[in-house]
Motif scaffolding. Structure first.
Motif, PDB file in Angstrom:
ATOM      1  N   PRO A  49       0.844  -1.199   0.000  1.00 17.05           N
ATOM      2  CA  PRO A  49       0.000   0.000   0.000  1.00 17.05           C
ATOM      3  C   PRO A  49       0.882   1.252   0.000  1.00 17.05           C
ATOM      4  CG  PRO A  49      -0.803  -1.587   1.602  1.00 17.05           C
ATOM      5  CD  PRO A  49       0.515  -2.106   1.118  1.00 17.05           C
ATOM      6  N   SER A  50       0.599   2.180  -0.906  1.00 16.69           N
ATOM      7  CA  SER A  50       1.479   3.332  -1.078  1.00 16.69           C
ATOM      8  C   SER A  50       0.677   4.621  -1.193  1.00 16.69           C
ATOM      9  CB  SER A  50       2.372   3.143  -2.303  1.00 16.69           C
ATOM     10  OG  SER A  50       1.593   2.862  -3.452  1.00 16.69           O
ATOM     11  N   LEU A  51       1.386   5.750  -0.990  1.00 17.60           N
ATOM     12  CA  LEU A  51       0.750   7.065  -0.999  1.00 17.60           C
ATOM     13  C   LEU A  51       1.780   8.092  -1.440  1.00 17.60           C
ATOM     14  CD1 LEU A  51      -1.718   8.921  -0.059  1.00 17.60           C
ATOM     15  CD2 LEU A  51      -0.480   9.132   2.122  1.00 17.60           C
ATOM     16  N   PHE A  52       1.333   9.091  -2.220  1.00 25.62           N
ATOM     17  CA  PHE A  52       2.204  10.201  -2.595  1.00 25.62           C
ATOM     18  C   PHE A  52       1.531  11.520  -2.260  1.00 25.62           C
ATOM     19  CE2 PHE A  52       3.441  13.510  -5.679  1.00 25.62           C
ATOM     20  CZ  PHE A  52       4.786  13.632  -5.323  1.00 25.62           C
ATOM     21  N   ILE A  53       2.314  12.459  -1.706  1.00 25.97           N
ATOM     22  CA  ILE A  53       1.840  13.817  -1.440  1.00 25.97           C
ATOM     23  C   ILE A  53       2.885  14.783  -1.975  1.00 25.97           C
ATOM     24  CG2 ILE A  53       1.067  15.487   0.282  1.00 25.97           C
ATOM     25  CD1 ILE A  53       0.576  13.127   2.193  1.00 25.97           C
TER      26      ILE A  53
END
Length: 321
Positions: free
Chosen positions: A258-262
């Motif tokens: 599970p990944s996220l970019f901001i």
């Protein structure tokens, strides 16, 4: 307040600011920063039921500072993260969050050491897959061969960049942080510099500095670099070819956690890389990308410029794991 620990790993010692209990969340900073870059995130992450662990990357602050340039390549950085996780939570996986250089460190840790990484989030620098060519080859074609300044080319020669930044760490922090912040007007980062000029030439020292970085914050950063110097931090930039050769071994692999970019709307990193459709580009390289948010008006220092917005997104992502 976080508790400071010195963690002796097989290859280096790392200083860590830790708070809370529960699943381990390792926070990895970029250049020229510190564990302190996560001061707005440590408490909220701990309060949400996690162990927040913000490290000084090797070469910075209270961590070990090897002299050899090769000691700062991506293989060593990934090794530090994996060894830290094993030391703190033997046999378990951790969640990683990184900003600036810390983002490639955590992206690649997730790619290379899925046995140690449960989930991964990156701020400012998106993940675009295993590199097809050395970054400095691209810099040479786009900037150097055209006689244009690029800061990472200026960093390559040992000595001049260290001397410039170490002459007045307070001014170095003020000028560099402001130039690529969301508060700096267009043109603050000069685009007309020529190859051979230095990093700080043409940068302004704002008065007053934007409120998101106080005088006390600047003094803390400057004090850290007055003690540690800039040699280790700059050495990270001197390993592009070595990193390319190392990462090429993982061609065809994708990030499956599970990944996220901001990112920031006014972050020059995104302009430098070409914005494109980030969600689409990253979605091709990450099989479980759960968000790619661009914060309006935000510059490069994502979690410091917009702590409330970043925390809202990080905590929602963490709680959803």
């Amino acid at each position: 307040m976080p508790e400071f620990r010195t963690i002796d790993l097989p290859d280096v010692s790392l200083r860590a600011a830790m708070q809370g209990s529960g699943p381990l969340v390792v926070l990895v900073h970029g250049f020229p920063e510190s564990w302190y870059s996560w001061r707005h995130q440590i408490g909220p992450i701990a309060d949400a039921g996690f162990t927040a662990c913000a490290i000084d990357v090797r070469g910075y602050g209270g961590s070990g500072k090897p002299a050899d340039i090769a000691a700062y390549d991506m293989e060593h950085m990934v090794g530090d993260v994996a060894a830290l996780i094993e030391h703190l939570t033997p046999g378990e996986k951790a969640i990683l969050i990184g900003h600036d250089w810390g983002a490639p460190i955590v992206w690649n840790s997730a790619l290379i050491r899925p046995d140690r990484v449960r989930a991964v989030a990156g701020l400012s620098v998106p993940y675009t897959g295993v590199p097809k060519t050395s970054f400095m080859e691209l810099v040479d074609k786009v900037f150097t061969q055209r006689g244009k300044f690029f800061y990472q080319a200026w960093f390559q020669n040992v000595g001049p960049a260290e001397a410039e930044l170490e002459a007045d760490p307070t001014q170095s922090i003020r000028k560099f942080y402001y130039a690529i912040s969301g508060d700096a007007p267009d043109g603050t980062w000069p685009n007309d510099k020529v190859h051979g000029q230095s990093l700080l030439e043409g940068l302004v020292d704002p008065d007053p500095f934007p409120a998101w970085l106080s005088d006390e914050d600047i003094a803390y950063y400057a004090g850290q670099f007055a003690e540690s110097g800039f040699r280790g931090p700059l050495n990270r930039y001197r390993n592009h070819q070595r990193d390319f050769e190392y990462l090429s071994r993982f061609e065809g692999r994708k990030i499956e956690q599970p990944s996220l970019f901001i990112g920031g709307e006014r972050d020059l990193v995104l302009s430098m890389l070409g914005r494109g459709n980030l969600l689409e580009i990253m979605g091709e390289e990450m099989t479980d990308l759960r968000g790619a948010d661009i914060l309006e008006g935000c510059g490069h220092w994502t979690q410091q410029e917009r702590p409330a917005q970043v925390n809202e997104r990080l905590l929602a992502w963490l709680k959803g794991l």
